[in-house]
Design a protein around this motif. Sequence first.
Motif, short mmCIF file in Angstrom:
data_model
loop_
_atom_site.label_atom_id
_atom_site.label_comp_id
_atom_site.label_asym_id
_atom_site.label_seq_id
_atom_site.Cartn_x
_atom_site.Cartn_y
_atom_site.Cartn_z
N ILE A 241 39.12 53.79 36.36
CA ILE A 241 38.75 53.98 37.76
C ILE A 241 37.28 53.66 37.97
CG2 ILE A 241 38.43 55.75 39.54
CD1 ILE A 241 41.05 57.05 38.46
N GLU A 242 36.44 54.16 37.09
CA GLU A 242 35.00 53.92 37.24
C GLU A 242 34.66 52.43 37.07
OE1 GLU A 242 30.74 55.68 35.79
OE2 GLU A 242 32.51 56.96 35.82
N LEU A 243 35.33 51.76 36.17
CA LEU A 243 35.12 50.32 36.00
C LEU A 243 35.48 49.57 37.28
CD1 LEU A 243 36.43 49.66 32.39
CD2 LEU A 243 34.12 49.23 33.22
N ARG A 244 36.59 49.93 37.91
CA ARG A 244 37.00 49.27 39.15
C ARG A 244 35.97 49.53 40.26
NH1 ARG A 244 43.39 50.72 38.89
NH2 ARG A 244 43.95 49.05 37.47
N ARG A 245 35.49 50.77 40.36
CA ARG A 245 34.49 51.10 41.38
C ARG A 245 33.19 50.35 41.14
NH1 ARG A 245 35.31 57.54 41.41
NH2 ARG A 245 37.23 57.58 42.62
N ALA A 246 32.83 50.18 39.91
CA ALA A 246 31.56 49.53 39.58
C ALA A 246 31.61 48.02 39.79
CB ALA A 246 31.19 49.83 38.13
N ARG A 247 32.81 47.45 39.93
CA ARG A 247 32.96 46.00 40.16
C ARG A 247 32.12 45.19 39.20
NH1 ARG A 247 33.19 45.98 46.71
NH2 ARG A 247 34.94 47.40 46.82
N ARG A 248 32.40 45.41 37.92
CA ARG A 248 31.74 44.72 36.81
C ARG A 248 30.29 45.16 36.59
NH1 ARG A 248 34.02 38.58 36.59
NH2 ARG A 248 36.19 39.16 36.85
N THR B 4 28.52 51.38 34.13
CA THR B 4 29.16 52.67 34.35
C THR B 4 28.44 53.71 33.49
OG1 THR B 4 30.74 52.52 32.51
CG2 THR B 4 31.41 51.52 34.61
N ARG B 5 28.80 54.96 33.66
CA ARG B 5 28.17 56.00 32.86
C ARG B 5 28.74 56.04 31.45
NH1 ARG B 5 31.02 61.54 33.69
NH2 ARG B 5 32.93 60.88 34.69
N TYR B 6 29.79 55.28 31.16
CA TYR B 6 30.39 55.30 29.83
C TYR B 6 29.74 54.31 28.94
CZ TYR B 6 33.93 58.31 31.84
OH TYR B 6 34.58 59.36 32.44
#
Length: 132
Positions: free
Chosen positions: A120-127, A130-132
Motif C-alpha cells: 500500500i505504501e509503495l503504491r501511495r509513494a508512486r515510486r 517509503t519508510r521501509y
Amino acid sequence: MVWGAFSWHGMGPLVILDATLTSQQYLQLLADHLNPFAMFQHPGGIAVYQDDNATPHRANIVRAWFDEHDGEIQRLNWPPRSPDTNPIEYIWDALDVRLRALNPSDGFQSLADSLPRRIIELRRARRGPTRY
C-alpha cells in the motif's frame, strides 16, 4: 555448510558453502581463506591447523598442499570421529545457541505480516521513497 577458523589471536573468516565439499573445493578454501588468515595471525611463525578428518580433507591434493606449506601451517593429526577433541565444535555450539536465541521465525512472521502495508505504501509513494 559453513567453514571457519580461529586462533589464539582471534576469529577467522566464516565461509558459507553452497554444496557438499569436494577435495578440490577444500583445496581452494585452504588457499583463499586459511592461508591468508594463518599468515596474518602468525607472521613468521607456524600456525597449527586441525580439521575434522572428513574425506575431502584427506585427499592426496590436500595433503600435497599442506606439504607445500609445511613451514607455515602445521596440520594436527588426531583420531577420526572424535569431535569432542576439536575446539571449533565449541564455537559452533555457541554460535548455534546465539542464533536460536534470536528466534528468527518471529522476524519472518513480522516481515510477512507487514507486506500488505508495504505494498500500500509503495503504491501511495508512486515510486518514491517509503519508510521501509
